[in-house]
Design a protein around this motif. Structure first.
Motif, PDB file in Angstrom:
ATOM      1  N   ARG A   1       0.825  -1.199   0.000  1.00  0.00           N
ATOM      2  CA  ARG A   1       0.000   0.000   0.000  1.00  0.00           C
ATOM      3  C   ARG A   1       0.864   1.256   0.000  1.00  0.00           C
ATOM      4  NH1 ARG A   1      -5.219  -0.914   1.234  1.00  0.00           N
ATOM      5  NH2 ARG A   1      -5.502   1.206   1.987  1.00  0.00           N
TER       6      ARG A   1
ATOM      7  N   LYS B   1      -4.279   6.334  -5.909  1.00  0.00           N
ATOM      8  CA  LYS B   1      -5.212   6.576  -7.008  1.00  0.00           C
ATOM      9  C   LYS B   1      -6.154   5.390  -7.108  1.00  0.00           C
ATOM     10  CE  LYS B   1      -5.400   7.186 -12.029  1.00  0.00           C
ATOM     11  NZ  LYS B   1      -6.275   8.360 -11.972  1.00  0.00           N
ATOM     12  N   PRO B   2      -7.460   5.611  -7.126  1.00  0.00           N
ATOM     13  CA  PRO B   2      -8.405   4.485  -7.225  1.00  0.00           C
ATOM     14  C   PRO B   2      -8.096   3.608  -8.432  1.00  0.00           C
ATOM     15  CG  PRO B   2      -9.549   6.545  -6.757  1.00  0.00           C
ATOM     16  CD  PRO B   2      -8.122   6.911  -7.050  1.00  0.00           C
ATOM     17  N   GLY B   3      -8.037   2.308  -8.214  1.00  0.00           N
ATOM     18  CA  GLY B   3      -7.793   1.374  -9.303  1.00  0.00           C
ATOM     19  C   GLY B   3      -6.331   1.091  -9.573  1.00  0.00           C
ATOM     20  N   LEU B   4      -5.436   1.917  -9.040  1.00  0.00           N
ATOM     21  CA  LEU B   4      -4.011   1.695  -9.246  1.00  0.00           C
ATOM     22  C   LEU B   4      -3.470   0.807  -8.135  1.00  0.00           C
ATOM     23  CD1 LEU B   4      -1.536   2.389 -10.970  1.00  0.00           C
ATOM     24  CD2 LEU B   4      -1.118   4.320  -9.446  1.00  0.00           C
ATOM     25  N   THR B   5      -2.847  -0.292  -8.512  1.00  0.00           N
ATOM     26  CA  THR B   5      -2.282  -1.226  -7.542  1.00  0.00           C
ATOM     27  C   THR B   5      -0.884  -1.623  -7.971  1.00  0.00           C
ATOM     28  OG1 THR B   5      -3.116  -3.196  -8.677  1.00  0.00           O
ATOM     29  CG2 THR B   5      -4.576  -2.158  -7.041  1.00  0.00           C
TER      30      THR B   5
ATOM     31  N   THR C   1      -1.975   7.539 -15.409  1.00  0.00           N
ATOM     32  CA  THR C   1      -1.813   8.184 -14.122  1.00  0.00           C
ATOM     33  C   THR C   1      -0.566   9.054 -14.146  1.00  0.00           C
ATOM     34  OG1 THR C   1      -1.696   7.807 -11.737  1.00  0.00           O
ATOM     35  CG2 THR C   1      -0.448   6.314 -13.148  1.00  0.00           C
TER      36      THR C   1
ATOM     37  N   TYR D   1       4.030   3.606  -4.926  1.00  0.00           N
ATOM     38  CA  TYR D   1       3.917   2.151  -4.853  1.00  0.00           C
ATOM     39  C   TYR D   1       5.268   1.450  -4.956  1.00  0.00           C
ATOM     40  CZ  TYR D   1      -1.144   2.567  -5.392  1.00  0.00           C
ATOM     41  OH  TYR D   1      -2.470   2.866  -5.204  1.00  0.00           O
TER      42      TYR D   1
ATOM     43  N   LEU E   1      -0.781   3.416 -17.816  1.00  0.00           N
ATOM     44  CA  LEU E   1      -1.783   3.237 -16.762  1.00  0.00           C
ATOM     45  C   LEU E   1      -2.692   4.452 -16.610  1.00  0.00           C
ATOM     46  CD1 LEU E   1       0.579   1.562 -14.148  1.00  0.00           C
ATOM     47  CD2 LEU E   1      -1.292   0.447 -15.379  1.00  0.00           C
TER      48      LEU E   1
ATOM     49  N   ARG F   1      -1.048  -4.098 -10.845  1.00  0.00           N
ATOM     50  CA  ARG F   1      -1.273  -3.487 -12.158  1.00  0.00           C
ATOM     51  C   ARG F   1       0.012  -2.864 -12.707  1.00  0.00           C
ATOM     52  NH1 ARG F   1      -5.441   0.849 -12.954  1.00  0.00           N
ATOM     53  NH2 ARG F   1      -4.775   0.484 -15.109  1.00  0.00           N
TER      54      ARG F   1
END
Length: 283
Positions: A44, A50-54, A85, A93, A83, A57
């Motif tokens: 984390r 950012k929502p959806g960014l992991t 972003t 990350y 991505l 991914r």
């Protein structure tokens, strides 16, 4: 190291280069941070995700770019574009490309063979069938190198070990335990098989790269040399070469199957010796 029991290049030096072509080598970044990310203690971001960014991914996108264009094309700026972003969002990350490479390696070395039409689902080898295990290890690793040719361009001598890498090594050692060899010898079996596969895959990859760089097919390249080679063969200076059959260098010959069978045959001799020694000790 694949989840089905195959491995990457454990103990092998991989490419003889000291680093990748873009100056990044496994373990050259913040090793503590890479280990945190690999083992799930640092997935984390510290703030503002950012929502959806992991992390998953990000790694997936990096591998896709490397597969398509080579490792040199992988950059935080490029990934931010892929991505959708901002570049700084990625740094929340993963610290940088060096640590990202550690994550990429663990991911691809943990991939099993892909499902293909006509290929039956591969069942895990029987606990005592080490020959099947070696065949599967080699086939899986060759397939992995073909899907991710950038693996052959990097030095894997000091790969940061994540869960996929260790799981693959665990499964490989379990499948080979019935050989009855000492622990260093079991690692030697894995290194020997992987080195054979890497050598063959590198030769095939270099040939494909040569076609792409020169625009000449293999047939065109060798046809251009044919007049000179024919004169050389007729000169009498190369009697062994001149006496070889026309199919000597045929593309139909399966060098992978031939070499792997010979390796397994050699291991069988060693296993037979160890079995005989153990029987003698018992009597």
């Amino acid at each position: 190291m694949a989840k089905d029991g195959s491995t990457g290049s454990t103990g092998s030096t991989g490419s003889t280069a000291a680093a990748t072509t873009d100056g990044t080598t496994p373990g050259s970044g913040d090793i503590a941070r890479s280990l945190e990310l690999l083992w799930g203690t640092g997935d984390r971001p510290s703030r503002g995700p950012k929502p959806g960014l992991t992390l998953d991914r990000i790694v997936t996108a990096a591998i896709a770019v490397a597969d398509a264009e080579g490792l040199a094309a992988v950059s935080m700026r490029r990934l931010s574009t892929e991505l959708g972003t901002g570049t700084m969002s990625l740094y929340r990350y993963v610290p940088g490309k060096a640590e990202l490479l550690d994550l990429m390696l663990d991911r691809v070395l943990g991939e099993p063979l892909p499902d293909e039409p006509g290929r039956p689902a591969a069942a895990p080898p029987a606990p005592d069938d080490w020959r099947v295990a070696i065949n599967r290890m080699a086939t899986t690793y060759l397939d992995n190198l073909r899907r991710h040719p950038w693996l052959l361009k990097i030095n894997q001598a000091r790969t940061v070990l994540g869960p996929s890498a260790l799981r693959g090594l665990e499964l490989s050692l379990a499948a080979l335990r019935s050989m009855g060899l000492r622990d260093p010898e079991l690692i030697g079996v894995i290194i020997t098989v992987n080195s054979f596969v890497e050598g063959l895959a590198r030769t095939q990859g270099d040939a494909e790269e040569a076609v792409a760089q020169t625009g000449l097919s293999d047939e065109q390249f060798w046809d251009s040399q044919r007049p000179y080679l024919e004169r050389a063969m007729l000169s009498g200076a190369y009697p062994m070469m001149a006496s070889m059959s026309e199919d000597t260098f045929s593309a139909d010959f399966d060098h992978f199957a031939f070499g792997l069978e010979r390796l397994i045959a050699g291991f069988e001799v060693l296993v037979a010796e160890r079995t005989a020694d153990a029987a003698a000790d018992r009597t």
